[in-house]
Write an enzyme that holds these catalytic residues in place. Structure first.
Site, PDB file in Angstrom:
ATOM      1  N   GLU A  88     -10.073   1.653  -7.047  1.00 44.92           N
ATOM      2  CA  GLU A  88     -11.067   2.476  -6.375  1.00 44.92           C
ATOM      3  C   GLU A  88     -11.718   3.417  -7.361  1.00 44.92           C
ATOM      4  OE1 GLU A  88      -9.404   4.392  -2.849  1.00 44.92           O
ATOM      5  OE2 GLU A  88     -10.855   3.141  -1.830  1.00 44.92           O
ATOM      6  N   LYS A 130     -15.898  -2.849   2.276  1.00 46.00           N
ATOM      7  CA  LYS A 130     -15.527  -3.627   1.087  1.00 46.00           C
ATOM      8  C   LYS A 130     -14.155  -4.212   1.339  1.00 46.00           C
ATOM      9  CE  LYS A 130     -13.409   0.157  -1.458  1.00 46.00           C
ATOM     10  NZ  LYS A 130     -13.494   1.096  -2.539  1.00 46.00           N
ATOM     11  N   GLY A 173       6.307  -4.864  -9.045  1.00 47.45           N
ATOM     12  CA  GLY A 173       6.348  -4.149  -7.783  1.00 47.45           C
ATOM     13  C   GLY A 173       5.023  -4.233  -7.051  1.00 47.45           C
ATOM     14  N   PHE A 208      -7.743   0.967   5.205  1.00 49.42           N
ATOM     15  CA  PHE A 208      -7.195  -0.252   4.629  1.00 49.42           C
ATOM     16  C   PHE A 208      -5.796  -0.503   5.171  1.00 49.42           C
ATOM     17  CE2 PHE A 208      -4.377  -2.061   1.509  1.00 49.42           C
ATOM     18  CZ  PHE A 208      -5.077  -3.184   1.115  1.00 49.42           C
ATOM     19  N   ARG A 242     -10.307  -9.033 -10.602  1.00 51.16           N
ATOM     20  CA  ARG A 242     -10.015  -8.716  -9.202  1.00 51.16           C
ATOM     21  C   ARG A 242     -11.345  -8.548  -8.509  1.00 51.16           C
ATOM     22  NH1 ARG A 242      -5.807  -4.179  -8.586  1.00 51.16           N
ATOM     23  NH2 ARG A 242      -4.155  -4.843  -9.942  1.00 51.16           N
ATOM     24  N   ASP A 288       7.549  -7.250 -16.737  1.00 41.02           N
ATOM     25  CA  ASP A 288       6.924  -6.382 -15.769  1.00 41.02           C
ATOM     26  C   ASP A 288       5.418  -6.622 -15.879  1.00 41.02           C
ATOM     27  OD1 ASP A 288       6.498  -4.214 -14.058  1.00 41.02           O
ATOM     28  OD2 ASP A 288       6.147  -2.915 -15.771  1.00 41.02           O
TER      29      ASP A 288
END
Lengths: 372, 1355
Positions: free
Chosen positions: B517, B581, B696, B558, B615, B418
């Site tokens: 966020e 963004k 997921g 988004f 990221r 996972d």
């Protein structure tokens, strides 16, 4: 399974900081860190042997060097033992016992006697042991082995009266318990062997045979005991029992010596110690050395007189009489010596071969640089 | 004894009479149910009505027994084990006197021992299950009964009840949300236990019931719900509510599922729809499968073979018996008559067959199973005790929850992992950023010193103390007032959908939809741009200590396609700005063309970040003129109101305005990997273990993590992404990937060496043929284009999304998928459902004969954990579901390397050695009977004393081999981590397979031959010293038994490679105990008490005092051991295994007494770091890092105000009233003051600011000054000069530009760094100065805009 698994609400809290929780709970939260013991961490000091040329090859040589001398010693010893074996079954027409072997049944009352002449080429020094040997006799058969009642043989009165089921079909006869019960006792060897020395001057001298000390001490003194205890009247003790079917005499008439009669008769005890293999020998008599100057059995001619009672022809069995001297390692046993010499030599040769292989192809030296 | 973990289904009626009726579709089998539920009708507040349907109650039973049923059921279960039944059968056989060749106790003692041990174990297990069941069932919940709320236990909750849930409570059953204390019937839940996602989700009740509100109204609620029957689909619910003759559709959005936790909601009311075993949680849990290891299976096969062998031997001996009884026995009857029932030799042979079955059964002794269990238990304890698998932060030690799988840990080939919570900590941290071409966050610790964590508190009292950042330059830049930096953080503080909660002044809690966020807003907060609160129309922030209220004009939300979000705000000065963004790919192409240079610098930075596995997000803004805004706002409204294609229209509208933006910079968020994940993955792949990530999460996230944990690298030949939505497209994509692989690998092979390719091709052909044979005709054509898939050279990776996976897992596709995926070095499946995770695992289990391991931490991993051969649970933050379903659990992913490479390897090694030896010793022991059969008339006479037979396996030989099985080590633990290749024998199953088994058997038979015939040859003629022959049965038995014990002890001594004190104790102890027990059993004392039981009286002493006997034993031992020794030596000398070599070097080093191990380890670590360096090399590929686990529509919730709490709403109302009026004035002023701007203009219009109000007045001149073109040009050139600017130079330029103000600003910054301790006046003043300052520096941008301005005009 799953339902049992919710974390408790307070469980969420305790996750966040064990230290705080421990402090708050006054040390109630146990530190679950496993103990740092060598055992639990699998760091126990250990000897880690490894088969290297340095250990294996010397081992082979040492085994070889130990085994070969032992083998030679055993072989020599075994060769020095004198042994003679006489088959008196009477299979051949020419055999003296042929007649006896032919017409025989367990129930015949008249005894058949035959005498076998033989010659000793060498004098037999020290004590000589006389054995009878049977072949093709399955004393090790499961049903045979278990067909006895050790409790009865140990003098237990109750077992004497009601022998164990194991003894079937030799447990009762004529509504009386059989003593001793069972197939082993029933088939007891009952030939009588006598030895005569044919003096060069023509007289036949009977060689004295000792019938005691032929059984294990433990058997004679522990395992086998007469009912009624020491010194009592055996006939009375065995009253109410009957003799085994094949026997001619009841058990309390096996010997005149009260210390060798009944269940503690040594011939009986010897017979009751069943053999491991279908061909076996059992100690029959001991010829004690009388005179230190003369050999126990000087070389010359002998006669073996056999009272031929024991039928073996029906199952193609053989009967033998063996005379043997003895050494520190027992009777004649050439196999052991040869085996030791062989194994020792093989070890030694193997050592040499492995040494050569190791030197030629050995992979050990470049072991240090292990690739990942 | 292997214990059935779960009761086979057919025993459910027996075991769980209660469960029987609620077993509705539990595990998918509905056939047994009386009535298949087709739809469910639930009437609220009407227990009588609902009882008619006999729905399952909320009581959950996972236990198997109660006090009464325990003994019969447990025994019944145990006798279902073939082995136990077999031994029971033997026991019964032994009671027949004609057959009995052994006394009854030889079988019953071990059997009773085994049964009772197992029973105790089962009882303990079940006790704990009872306990946990009770705990769950007895949880309290508030149920609305007859108009009042009553406390009820969970198990008494019925379908149709209305229950009240409070904040942070677990949902007791699957509920239909009726109302909540929050407005609009909203409530928040955390579904971590269910699907592993930690972010909160919103559920909303149907509006009619939402109005009901409190219990008083709910009492009268009598709606009826008609819905689908219980199923395991977590994300789907379909039903209708009938109430007051009206129909209301129900969806998953209205449901609260069992296992969820209510968050941030004071209370809510729900109607129980599914209870207990019908809940989706339980339906999803699936059936616990009883896991067996491959060794278990092999063992069972071998045991079957041995049974076959046993029957063969029995038959041979029975035939022998028939012949013997006819030829010899019939003649021998005068001495030994047949037993009464036996009247012919055939019947005797028949009996003899069974007798031999009894005495030869020790080839498979019952102690085998017990010993295996004991060894595994020992290994499990070692796992539990391992300090190096202990996580001190969470005070959790590793736990082996199953004790039956240990050795399989040494054979793992596939790991399914996972992502969230397993590889990552699920903590996002703001790690780096690039602001206007300047990168921050890259802290070099050349001296190896730990960089100092920045302390924000003196600078900012609102800072989050948990925030970590190490680059001081960024803070300096903020303090100095760099305008870009400020705008950067302003963007972060404004452009998001985070909700804030301020319980007391300064104590802010952010509730973010996605942790990303949250991390960004927290970063902004710490750098002085604190997001305080929001209302539907405003955002209140504290910027550098000054409260600023922005009016929120629009949220451009988004979604997956847009991959960006924007907000349009109007600042207090009245300027409208769009902040955006988003994924770099998307944002960068929407920038104004004047950003070219900045783009290239920022792109470089983005690539760097991405290569580090961070990221990334690109940030941009755009100034909007009032007209632009008005125009767009109109078109937006149009689109919003559109009935058809609303989405598309909105997207188009958004697209329109998100153009010509100015790049601000980029952020890099670290999805924090768990400690040591990279190293572990590197090590495991060195050990030839393939790792698949099943998550997921979204594709981008998954790929990013793939890169950051070095599963994916830029060196990879190619990364294939399968994302087709139809069967055809998926098939095509898979095919194409495969063709490409072959093509590339061919090219590569040709490039390298011709012969190698030839070899590959040869192998490939062969493999292909084999595969054809295996998979059958159907897949033949599939394989033809990819016959050499196994020999693909080059590193490939496959990324497949959930919907494609669904197609790939279809029956006709799966082999194709396996073929492609297994050729790849790394496989990442994203957006997969829990069920798909399990399916993938099953797929590999089915198609590859490999051991699989699944590791995960959430409830969504449970199915995967259960279906894999080995399931590992991370006892992390995501609840405990996975742990409970798992076979092993520990706190951190990195422990996996130790679990597999150390414990697993050792377990496998030990188990294999154990089994080899065990079969050997029993064959050596038992086969002697076989040989003896030929000499005892095939009468099933045993060679040994019956006590010896009883004790041989449980006393004389069990402990040394157990000690070896528990303690043996070939190489120490750190070596097996240093040489991952040591793991390979386990994967290839080299240490114990059929071949090894036959070698052991052969060795055992050889030993038995020696053990029988050597004493036979020696003793048949030998006599004691006193002339008594040695050939009696008892002497023979004692000699053989002694020789046997000594030979097997020498053998175990040879096999033992690690002689701990226990090994010494047990080996010597066993031999010692043999002699002690034998002398005791042959003693006179025992005989006197039980003359009928101890026939062997005196045998030991009579036999063992004879030198011949000892010579025999020595001879037999030598003959048995010498060949083994020679063979082993040759093997070791000529073909040493890696472990042998490692062991040898270890020995050599120990002898030299040099701590060489360290240098070795260093060497390895060196290579590790080298490879890391190589992996870390920057590649050219750009990866989008926009990885919000975002849900669409949150923006809408915000703007509609639905998700605002009452309290905060009230507060916000007040604020907004205030602010709106404020904004109103602004607007009015602006409208009067400024002429309409041209629509194409995107320059900030500071001119608007000139009239912003009295507070601004003192800095207005500065602002005005900055408007002057000369300065603009000057600063522009300055910026251009210092394109990859150093903040210092910029600063200089800027301070030049704002010359009149420089002194104050300098003062302000120094003051502000000293803390917010200035007087109110200065506090007011400073930010303004700074803002002015910022504004001034902003002016470096506009000129370029100005330069570009003519374009729209010319166009």
């Amino acid at each position: 399974m799953l339902a049992s698994s919710y974390k408790d609400e307070d469980g969420h809290i305790s996750v966040s900081g064990s230290g705080a929780a421990a402090a708050a709970g006054g040390g109630s939260l146990r530190n679950k860190k496993p103990e740092n013991t060598a055992f639990k961490q699998q760091r126990l000091p250990a000897w880690q042997p490894i088969l290297t040329a340095g250990t294996v090859l010397p081992a082979f040589f040492i085994i070889g060097l130990i085994f070969i001398p032992i083998g030679i010693g055993l072989y020599v010893t075994s060769n020095n033992i004198k042994e003679i074996e006489i088959d008196y079954t009477g299979v051949d027409m020419s055999s003296p016992c042929f007649n006896c072997s032919q017409n025989f049944s367990w129930n015949s009352t008249k005894s058949c006697t035959c005498s076998i002449p033989f010659q000793l080429d060498q004098p037999y020094e020290s004590n000589v042991f006389m054995y009878y040997g049977l072949s093709n006799f399955y004393q090790n058969h499961r049903r045979y082995v278990k067909s006895r009642d050790d409790s009865q043989l140990n003098g237990n009165e109750e077992s004497l009266r009601s022998p164990s089921k194991e003894c079937e079909p030799y447990a009762r006869h004529d509504n009386k318990p059989i003593a001793p019960c069972g197939a082993i006792a029933n088939s007891m060897f009952n030939d009588t062997l006598e030895l005569f020395y044919n003096d060069p001057n023509g007289t036949k001298v009977q060689v004295p045979l000792t019938a005691t000390e032929i059984a294990w001490w433990t058997d004679k003194h522990v395992k086998f005991r007469n009912p009624g205890g020491e010194g009592s009247d055996l006939a009375a003790a065995f009253q109410g029992t009957t003799k085994p079917v094949n026997w001619r005499r009841p058990v309390y008439e096996l010997d005149s010596d009260p210390n060798n009669n009944g269940f503690i008769n040594e011939d009986f005890i010897v017979w009751m110690r069943t053999a491991a293999l279908p061909t076996f020998r059992k100690l029959y008599r001991i010829i004690q050395r009388r005179n230190n100057l003369l050999p126990t059995l000087p070389r010359g001619n002998y006669t073996l007189e056999v009272v031929y009672n024991y039928p073996v022809r029906s199952f193609e069995g053989r009967k033998r009489m063996i005379l043997s001297t003895i050494s520190w390692m027992g009777g004649k046993n050439p196999f052991l010596g040869i085996a030791y010499i062989t194994v020792g030599s093989i070890c030694f040769l193997l050592g040499i071969v492995l040494l050569i292989i190791h030197h030629k192809y050995g992979n050990r030296n470049n072991g240090a640089d292990v690739s990942h | 004894m292997t214990v059935l973990k779960d009761i086979p289904e057919k025993w459910f009626p027996v075991v769980l009479p209660i469960q029987k009726k609620k077993k509705t579709g539990f595990g998918g089998k509905q056939s047994k149910k009386k009535r298949t539920e087709e739809e469910r009708k639930v009437k609220a507040n009407d227990r009588e009505h609902n009882e008619k349907f006999q729905y399952a109650s909320n009581c959950i039973m996972t236990s198997k027994y109660n006090i009464l049923t325990f003994l019969p059921v447990n025994l019944f279960e145990q006798f279902q084990e073939v082995a136990n039944t077999y031994f029971l059968f033997l026991l019964i056989l032994q009671l027949i006197p004609q057959i009995s060749s052994l006394s009854w106790f030889t079988t019953i003692v071990p059997l009773a021992l085994v049964l009772s041990i197992t029973a105790v174990k089962d009882a303990t297990d079940d006790y704990f299950r009872h306990k946990s069941d009770n705990q769950v069932n007895n949880r309290q919940s508030q149920v609305l009964i007859r108009g009042s709320l009553q406390n009820e236990k969970w198990m008494n909750v019925k379908v149709g009840d209305i229950i009240k849930l409070e904040n942070n409570q677990f949902v007791a059953a699957d509920l239909l949300l009726l109302s909540s204390t929050e407005p609009h019937g909203l409530c928040y839940i955390e579904t971590a236990e269910l699907d592993g996602e930690t972010n909160m989700k919103v559920r909303q009740s149907v509006s009619v019931t939402a109005e009901l509100g409190d219990p008083n109204n709910l009492v009268s609620f009598d709606g009826e719900v008609v819905c689908e029957p219980p199923n395991n689909k977590l994300d789907r619910f379909c039903g209708t509510l009938y109430w007051h003759d009206k129909k209301y559709p129900l969806s998953n959005q209205n449901m609260l599922l069992r296992g969820c936790v209510l968050r941030n909601t004071e209370a809510c009311y729900g109607l129980v729809i599914f209870a207990g075993p019908d809940t989706k949680l339980m339906q999803n849990s699936g059936r616990t499968k009883f896991k067996r290891t491959s060794i278990d299976r092999l063992m069972n096969t071998l045991v079957l073979w041995i049974f076959g062998f046993l029957v063969c031997m029995g038959l041979i001996l029975a035939v022998g018996n028939a012949v013997w009884e006819q030829e010899v026995g019939s003649l021998f009857q005068s001495y030994l008559p047949w037993d009464p029932p036996v009247d012919n030799f055939l019947f005797s042979a028949f009996l003899s067959f069974w007798s031999y079955i009894i005495i030869l059964n020790t080839v498979v002794p019952i102690s085998l199973y017990v010993s295996v269990e004991v060894i595994r238990l020992g290994h499990s304890y070692f796992i539990n005790w391992d300090r190096r698998m202990f996580c001190s932060q969470c005070n959790t030690a590793a736990e082996a929850r199953t004790t039956t799988l240990n050795e399989e840990l040494g054979q793992v080939e596939y790991i399914f992992s996972d992502k969230t919570g397993t590889l990552t900590q699920n903590i996002m941290s703001f790690n780096k950023c690039s602001i206007y071409g300047q990168t921050y966050g890259e802290v070099m610790d050349t001296l190896g010193k730990k960089p100092k964590r920045l302390d924000f508190t003196p600078f900012n009292p609102l800072a989050d103390p948990d925030f970590r950042f190490y680059d001081e330059k960024l803070l300096e830049s903020v303090k100095v007032g760099d305008s870009h930096t400020h705008e950067f953080f302003r963007l972060l503080s404004l452009c998001h959908t985070v909700m804030s909660e301020e319980k007391s002044e300064g104590e802010l809690v952010y509730k973010a939809q996605s942790p990303d966020e949250g991390a960004l807003v927290t970063a902004a907060r710490n750098f002085g741009f604190v997001f305080r609160s929001r209302t539907p129309g405003t955002i209140t922030t504290t910027e550098m200590g000054r409260t600023v209220v922005y009016s929120l004009l629009a949220i451009l939300d988004f979604n997956n396609i847009r991959k960006r979000m924007s907000v349009i705000v109007r600042n207090p000065e009245g300027k409208i700005r769009l902040y955006c963004k988003g994924a770099d790919t998307v944002v960068l192409e929407r920038l104004h063309s004047c950003n070219q240079e900045l783009i290239s610098i920022t792109s470089d930075h983005l690539n760097e970040y991405a290569a580090d596995g961070l990221r990334t997000l690109a940030l941009a803004y755009r100034e909007l003129s009032e007209d632009e805004w008005e125009a767009w706002s109109e078109s937006h409204r149009c689109a919003d109101k559109a009935t058809d294609c609303r989405e598309d229209r909105l997207a188009a509208a958004y697209d329109k305005i998100e153009q010509d933006m100015m790049l601000l910079g980029a952020t890099a968020i670290e999805d924090k990997l768990q400690e040591g994940v990279q190293e572990t993955i590197a090590l495991l792949s060195l050990a030839n273990i393939k790792i698949w990530v099943l998550t997921g999460d979204k594709q981008e996230t998954a790929v990013n993590i793939g890169y950051s944990c070095k599963m994916l690298t830029d060196d990879m030949t190619e990364v294939f992404i399968i994302s087709g939505h139809t069967v055809q497209s998926v098939r095509q994509e898979l095919r194409r990937a495969r063709e490409r692989m072959i093509e590339l690998s061919r090219a590569k092979d040709e490039g390298t060496k011709g012969w190698a390719e030839a070899r590959f091709m040869g192998n490939g052909l062969k493999d292909g043929q084999e595969k054809d044979g295996r998979t059958g005709e159907g897949s033949k054509q599939l394989n033809s284009p990819c016959g050499d898939m196994d020999n693909i050279s080059g590193e490939f990776a496959l990324i497949i999304s959930g919907h494609s996976l669904a197609h790939a897992l279809e029956a006709d596709m799966e082999s194709e998928f396996v073929l492609t995926a297994c050729a790849c070095k790394a496989v990442i499946c994203c957006r997969v459902t829990p069920l798909q995770k399990a399916q993938v695992v099953e797929l590999i289990k089915k198609h590859k004969n490999a051991v699989t391991l699944a590791i995960g931490d959430g409830a969504n991993d449970v199915s995967m954990i259960k279906s894999a051969h080995i399931g590992v649970g991370i006892s992390g933050q995501e609840g405990i579901q996975a742990v409970l379903a798992s076979d092993y659990s520990f706190a951190q992913f990195r422990f996996l390397q130790r679990l597999l490479l150390v414990h697993g390897r050792w377990s496998y090694l030990r188990m294999c050695r154990f089994l080899c030896y065990f079969f050997y010793k029993n064959f050596a022991f038992t086969m002697v009977h076989f040989w003896f059969g030929f000499f005892c008339g095939f009468s099933a006479q045993t060679v040994y004393d019956q006590y010896f037979i009883t004790l041989y396996n449980i006393v004389y030989t069990s402990l040394p081999v157990l000690a070896m099985g528990v303690f043996d080590q070939d190489v120490p633990d750190h070596r097996s981590l240093e040489y991952p290749k040591l793991y390979e024998p386990g994967q290839l199953n080299l240490l114990f397979n059929k071949k090894e088994f036959f070698i052991c058997i052969a060795q055992g038979i050889y030993t038995s031959v020696v053990l029988f015939f050597v004493p036979y040859a020696v003793l048949s003629n030998a006599t004691q010293i006193n002339g008594v022959p040695l050939a009696d049965y008892q002497t023979f038995a004692v000699t053989t038994a002694t020789a046997l014990v000594i030979v097997v002890s020498v053998q175990i001594a040879l096999d033992t490679g690690f002689w701990t004190i226990f090994n010494h104790m047990f080996v010597w102890g066993s031999v010692g105990s043999y002699f002690t027990i034998m002398f005791a059993l042959h003693s006179q004392t025992l005989f006197r008490i039980f003359p009928n039981q101890f026939h062997f009286v005196g045998s030991a002493q009579n036999t063992l005092l004879q030198p011949v006997v000892w010579l025999t034993i020595a001879l037999a031992t030598a003959i048995c051991v010498v060949p083994v020794l020679a063979f082993r030596f040759l093997k070791l000398d000529l073909k040493p295994q890696l472990s042998d070599t490692v062991r040898y070097t270890q020995l050599v080093r120990q002898k030299r007494r040099k701590p060489g191990g360290r240098s070795m380890g260093g060497a390895w670590r060196g290579t590790g770091s080298v490879s890391e360096g190589r992996l870390g090399a920057r590649g050219g590929s750009r990866r989008s890092g926009y990885a919000f686990s975002h849900q669409e529509g949150f923006g809408e919730l915000i703007t509609s105000g639905k998700n605002m709490r009452l309290s905060s709403l009230a507060l916000a109302n007040f604020a907004s009233k205030h602010s709106s009026s404020w904004i109103e004035t602004l607007r009015r002023k602006k409208n009067t003051h400024t002429p309409p701007n041209t629509s194409g203009e995107c320059s900030p219009a500071p001119s608007n600011m000139s009239g912003t109000g009295p507070a601004l007045s003192n800095s207005s001149s500065v602002l005005g000054g900055s408007q002057e073109t000369s300065i603009e040009e000057e600063s522009n050139t300055a910026v251009e000069l210092s394109s990859s600017s150093h903040p210092a130079t910029l600063e200089v330029n800027e301070s030049k530009a704002s010359a009149p103000d420089s002194s104050t600003s300098a003062a302000a910054t120094t003051d502000s760094s000293g803390g917010w301790t200035l007087s109110l006046e200065t506090v007011q003043e400073t930010p303004f100065d700074q803002r002015g300052f910022a504004r001034a520096s902003y002016s470096s941008d506009p000129p370029c805009d100005a330069r570009e301005l003519p374009h729209p005009h010319t166009k």
